[in-house]
Design a protein around this motif. Structure first.
Motif, PDB file in Angstrom:
ATOM      1  N   THR A 521       0.865  -1.177   0.000  1.00 46.95           N
ATOM      2  CA  THR A 521       0.000   0.000   0.000  1.00 46.95           C
ATOM      3  C   THR A 521       0.903   1.229   0.000  1.00 46.95           C
ATOM      4  N   THR A 522       0.476   2.278  -0.673  1.00 47.31           N
ATOM      5  CA  THR A 522       1.275   3.503  -0.727  1.00 47.31           C
ATOM      6  C   THR A 522       0.395   4.689  -1.094  1.00 47.31           C
ATOM      7  N   HIS A 523       0.767   5.878  -0.580  1.00 48.89           N
ATOM      8  CA  HIS A 523       0.131   7.119  -1.014  1.00 48.89           C
ATOM      9  C   HIS A 523       1.013   7.863  -2.013  1.00 48.89           C
ATOM     10  N   PHE A 524       2.226   7.359  -2.267  1.00 47.71           N
ATOM     11  CA  PHE A 524       3.077   7.915  -3.318  1.00 47.71           C
ATOM     12  C   PHE A 524       2.646   7.276  -4.645  1.00 47.71           C
ATOM     13  N   MET A 525       1.904   8.005  -5.442  1.00 42.01           N
ATOM     14  CA  MET A 525       1.355   7.408  -6.650  1.00 42.01           C
ATOM     15  C   MET A 525       2.437   6.990  -7.634  1.00 42.01           C
ATOM     16  N   GLU A 526       3.598   7.690  -7.622  1.00 43.91           N
ATOM     17  CA  GLU A 526       4.662   7.279  -8.525  1.00 43.91           C
ATOM     18  C   GLU A 526       5.182   5.893  -8.171  1.00 43.91           C
ATOM     19  N   GLU A 527       5.033   5.469  -6.904  1.00 42.44           N
ATOM     20  CA  GLU A 527       5.482   4.126  -6.522  1.00 42.44           C
ATOM     21  C   GLU A 527       4.576   3.040  -7.089  1.00 42.44           C
ATOM     22  N   ALA A 528       3.356   3.408  -7.461  1.00 46.32           N
ATOM     23  CA  ALA A 528       2.477   2.424  -8.091  1.00 46.32           C
ATOM     24  C   ALA A 528       3.039   1.944  -9.416  1.00 46.32           C
ATOM     25  N   GLU A 529       3.944   2.736 -10.026  1.00 48.03           N
ATOM     26  CA  GLU A 529       4.565   2.329 -11.289  1.00 48.03           C
ATOM     27  C   GLU A 529       5.476   1.111 -11.110  1.00 48.03           C
ATOM     28  N   TYR A 530       5.879   0.804  -9.890  1.00 45.84           N
ATOM     29  CA  TYR A 530       6.699  -0.386  -9.645  1.00 45.84           C
ATOM     30  C   TYR A 530       5.857  -1.670  -9.633  1.00 45.84           C
ATOM     31  N   CYS A 531       4.538  -1.527  -9.553  1.00 39.34           N
ATOM     32  CA  CYS A 531       3.660  -2.689  -9.431  1.00 39.34           C
ATOM     33  C   CYS A 531       3.417  -3.352 -10.788  1.00 39.34           C
ATOM     34  N   ASP A 532       3.236  -4.673 -10.760  1.00 39.79           N
ATOM     35  CA  ASP A 532       2.783  -5.374 -11.965  1.00 39.79           C
ATOM     36  C   ASP A 532       1.313  -5.085 -12.207  1.00 39.79           C
ATOM     37  N   ARG A 533       0.550  -5.162 -11.134  1.00 38.65           N
ATOM     38  CA  ARG A 533      -0.877  -4.864 -11.203  1.00 38.65           C
ATOM     39  C   ARG A 533      -1.278  -4.192  -9.891  1.00 38.65           C
ATOM     40  N   LEU A 534      -2.438  -3.543  -9.914  1.00 44.87           N
ATOM     41  CA  LEU A 534      -2.920  -2.889  -8.703  1.00 44.87           C
ATOM     42  C   LEU A 534      -4.428  -2.754  -8.762  1.00 44.87           C
ATOM     43  N   VAL A 535      -5.009  -2.535  -7.577  1.00 43.48           N
ATOM     44  CA  VAL A 535      -6.447  -2.307  -7.478  1.00 43.48           C
ATOM     45  C   VAL A 535      -6.664  -1.002  -6.727  1.00 43.48           C
ATOM     46  N   ILE A 536      -7.646  -0.227  -7.176  1.00 46.85           N
ATOM     47  CA  ILE A 536      -8.010   1.015  -6.511  1.00 46.85           C
ATOM     48  C   ILE A 536      -9.342   0.808  -5.806  1.00 46.85           C
ATOM     49  N   LEU A 537      -9.334   1.067  -4.498  1.00 46.31           N
ATOM     50  CA  LEU A 537     -10.506   0.861  -3.660  1.00 46.31           C
ATOM     51  C   LEU A 537     -11.070   2.204  -3.205  1.00 46.31           C
ATOM     52  N   ASP A 538     -12.378   2.227  -2.955  1.00 51.41           N
ATOM     53  CA  ASP A 538     -12.998   3.352  -2.263  1.00 51.41           C
ATOM     54  C   ASP A 538     -14.293   2.847  -1.636  1.00 51.41           C
ATOM     55  N   SER A 539     -14.530   3.279  -0.410  1.00 56.11           N
ATOM     56  CA  SER A 539     -15.710   2.850   0.346  1.00 56.11           C
ATOM     57  C   SER A 539     -15.836   1.337   0.376  1.00 56.11           C
ATOM     58  N   GLY A 540     -14.707   0.658   0.427  1.00 53.70           N
ATOM     59  CA  GLY A 540     -14.703  -0.795   0.545  1.00 53.70           C
ATOM     60  C   GLY A 540     -14.905  -1.540  -0.751  1.00 53.70           C
ATOM     61  N   ARG A 541     -15.060  -0.840  -1.861  1.00 56.86           N
ATOM     62  CA  ARG A 541     -15.314  -1.490  -3.151  1.00 56.86           C
ATOM     63  C   ARG A 541     -14.106  -1.350  -4.075  1.00 56.86           C
ATOM     64  N   ALA A 542     -13.922  -2.340  -4.945  1.00 56.75           N
ATOM     65  CA  ALA A 542     -12.876  -2.282  -5.958  1.00 56.75           C
ATOM     66  C   ALA A 542     -13.409  -1.511  -7.162  1.00 56.75           C
ATOM     67  N   LEU A 543     -12.762  -0.384  -7.474  1.00 55.91           N
ATOM     68  CA  LEU A 543     -13.225   0.464  -8.574  1.00 55.91           C
ATOM     69  C   LEU A 543     -12.536   0.139  -9.890  1.00 55.91           C
ATOM     70  N   ALA A 544     -11.267  -0.227  -9.836  1.00 52.47           N
ATOM     71  CA  ALA A 544     -10.509  -0.516 -11.056  1.00 52.47           C
ATOM     72  C   ALA A 544      -9.347  -1.418 -10.693  1.00 52.47           C
ATOM     73  N   GLU A 545      -8.982  -2.314 -11.611  1.00 48.07           N
ATOM     74  CA  GLU A 545      -7.845  -3.205 -11.409  1.00 48.07           C
ATOM     75  C   GLU A 545      -7.128  -3.387 -12.731  1.00 48.07           C
ATOM     76  N   GLY A 546      -5.815  -3.537 -12.675  1.00 50.31           N
ATOM     77  CA  GLY A 546      -5.047  -3.801 -13.877  1.00 50.31           C
ATOM     78  C   GLY A 546      -3.608  -3.379 -13.725  1.00 50.31           C
ATOM     79  N   SER A 547      -2.892  -3.383 -14.843  1.00 49.36           N
ATOM     80  CA  SER A 547      -1.505  -2.934 -14.840  1.00 49.36           C
ATOM     81  C   SER A 547      -1.470  -1.412 -14.689  1.00 49.36           C
ATOM     82  N   PRO A 548      -0.312  -0.832 -14.370  1.00 48.80           N
ATOM     83  CA  PRO A 548      -0.238   0.630 -14.339  1.00 48.80           C
ATOM     84  C   PRO A 548      -0.724   1.271 -15.644  1.00 48.80           C
TER      85      PRO A 548
END
Length: 583
Positions: A521-548
């Motif tokens: 988990t990170t709040h540095f959005m540029e660090e998300a570029e190191y991920c193979d894939r990621l999911v964005i959550l809000d209010s407990g729900r998955a809003l989007a998932e995929g590669s950067p």
């Protein structure tokens, strides 16, 4: 009529502290600068730069050892109370009363500052409108999200109109959407209301919002000027690099960051952003990679790194080598989350979330404060049970075999979670024993950790006294003693200096290449570029998932610049919230 005095004038300011060990720590060393009227001045630098000490001196809370600090024409050391009567100061941990409502917190601070009752209605209306807290006046402060708490803290600081506002890391630990909202408020205060603001931050992109920046490191001012002047230090030396052989951006970054001709290297939109030591891109020893370089415009962080790399300690980053790589076959599923739900009474923190993570992947959990990331993270680590759904980690069902799963996991917390009074060796010995290591095997693993993370010379030092980057190394070393198959990183780079963050991700890249699965988990959005894939959550729900790259497609910009991960993150969350409001 003579012009009004400058809000802040510092001349040769110095401050030292003595620790319990009688060690003298230099917090400020000959600091001098000015803050002009009706401007937004940023103190920029990593933890330990001296930013908080400087703001505390300006607020009249700590006397300097040498030099002079003038605030609004007053000598702070001689008249601290007179200064405090005219300023607003919001420290990192602002004193909200969490069992009081938003309105009760405002009333309390109005009472403390002697704001007359007949003036409060107009002040409250202005502050609640500016911070968008008007619909939440009856909500307890403890029930607010992190971003809303920061905005309430700012409103309480402004309840008595100050002549100067001092803010210490107001956006630390705050998600990108809340950070943007807070900076919109600060710009409004400066440009529409004429307030003078001095703010400290470790987020380098925030400096772009300011009229004046002061770059600090280890108590000294490295440079000051407009953001454009700092940025110009990297002019003509910034390139985007990609490898013809298809090497992943994070692997290329780890390779380039150690190159002697490179000042900085970070993943960016599938390529690697490189700051070179000269106007030419790096060449020596890179022919086999068949790199393609294209020049790009510098940004503030590039100029900062040119300054910072010149004075910061040399990094000893080396590719971490595991003695026992994970046994699971390549392509196998390390983490399986299906229809996951977690409720706390009537509140649903995680609402039917599903995803899978393969062996050796780096997977990111992103979202605003209160999105459900931490709750999901704690369930994945086996710290709390799921209400319903399937949760398998390292081939163990966490609903029935949490202990077996935890033995395969490593965990690095957001805050330094080791024992500060214990030495480096004592911490490693304690955690090795806790992980079930004994005798020769324990000694072997501790020796491995100290060698891999360059901790040998620090063996006898109390871990709490280590510099931030070395605390991070020790936390990582302790988490890897038992050679886990899966590593969990919860805001693990928060507060770390830029070099330490680059070094940290180089090690994570090496671990993933050897088969370790990483959940971050990170709040540095540029660090998300190191991920193979990621999911964005809000209010407990998955809003989007995929590669950067998949996530970036959700964003858009009107200025023609490439879409960043932060652009996409904000677009995804805002679009979803607008749809929820419309329905």
């Amino acid at each position: 009529m003579s012009p009004p005095p400058l809000p802040v004038v510092l001349r040769g300011l110095a401050k030292r502290f003595v620790r319990d060990t009688s060690e003298t720590v230099v917090a400020l060393d000959q600091v001098s600068f000015r803050a002009e009227q009706n401007t937004l001045t940023a103190l920029v630098g990593p933890d330990g730069a001296g930013k908080s000490t400087l703001l505390r001196i300006l607020a009249g809370l700590v006397p300097p050892d040498a030099g002079q600090a003038e605030v609004l024409g007053l000598d702070v050391a001689a008249a601290p109370q007179a200064v405090q009567n005219r300023i607003g100061y919001m420290p990192q941990k602002f004193g909200l009363y969490e069992d009081l409502s938003v309105q009760q917190n405002l009333d309390l601070y109005a009472d403390l500052h002697g704001v007359p009752p007949d003036q409060r209605r107009e002040i409250y209306h202005s502050l609640l409108t500016m911070t968008a807290l008007a619909p939440f006046t009856s909500r307890l402060a403890g029930a607010l999200s992190g971003g809303m708490k920061q905005k309430l803290g700012l409103a309480c600081t402004l309840v008595r109109s100050p002549d100067l506002l001092l803010l210490d890391e107001p956006t630390v630990g705050v998600d990108p959407l809340s950070r943007r909202e807070l900076w919109d408020i600060l710009r409004h205060l400066v440009h529409q209301q004429g307030l003078t603001v001095v703010v400290s931050t470790s987020y380098l992109d925030e400096a772009e919002f300011c009229g004046h920046t002061v770059v600090m490191h280890q108590g000294r001012v490295l440079a000051e000027g407009t953001p454009a002047e700092i940025t110009a230090r990297a002019a003509g030396r910034v390139f985007l690099a990609s490898a013809a052989n298809g090497m992943a951006a994070r692997s290329l970054q780890a390779h380039l960051f150690r190159h002697p001709e490179v000042v900085d290297a970070v993943p960016e939109a599938g390529s690697v952003r490189v700051v070179s030591t000269s106007p030419a891109p790096p060449q020596e020893g890179l022919a086999e990679l068949a790199l393609q370089f294209s020049p790009t415009e510098p940004r503030f962080e590039d100029g900062f790194m040119v300054l910072f790399r010149a004075v910061a300690r040399e990094q000893h980053s080396s590719a971490i080598v595991l003695s026992r790589p994970p046994a699971a076959p390549a392509g196998s599923i390390s983490v399986e989350v299906r229809d996951l739900v977690r409720t706390f009474g009537s509140f649903t923190a995680v609402n039917h979330v599903s995803f899978q993570v393969k062996r050796g992947e780096i997977y990111g959990l992103l979202g605003p404060n209160g999105a459900g990331k931490s709750t999901t993270f704690r369930m994945l680590c086996g710290l709390i049970p799921a209400t319903s759904g399937t949760l398998r980690v390292a081939n163990a069902d966490l609903r029935t075999a949490r202990a077996a799963a935890r033995a395969r996991l490593g965990y690095v917390a957001q805050k330094f979670s080791l024992y500060g009074d214990l030495s480096v060796d004592e911490n490693l010995d304690f955690f090795a024993t806790a992980y079930g290591l004994r005798g020769h095997r324990k000694r072997e693993r501790i020796d491995w950790a100290k060698e891999q993370f360059d901790l040998g010379a620090l063996s006898s030092l109390a871990s709490g006294s280590l510099p931030g980057g070395y605390k991070q190394r020790l936390a990582m070393a302790a988490a890897l003693l038992h050679e886990p198959d899966i590593l969990f990183l919860d805001e693990a780079t928060s507060g770390a200096d830029p070099l330490a963050r680059r070094e940290f991700w180089g090690r994570i890249t090496a671990l993933s290449e050897q088969g370790v699965t990483v959940i971050v988990t990170t709040h540095f959005m540029e660090e998300a570029e190191y991920c193979d894939r990621l999911v964005i959550l809000d209010s407990g729900r998955a809003l989007a998932e995929g590669s950067p790259a998949d996530i970036r497609r959700h964003g858009q910009r009107s200025d023609g610049r490439p879409v960043t991960m932060e652009d996409a993150f904000i677009a995804i969350v805002e679009n979803w919230r607008q749809r929820q409001e419309a329905s």
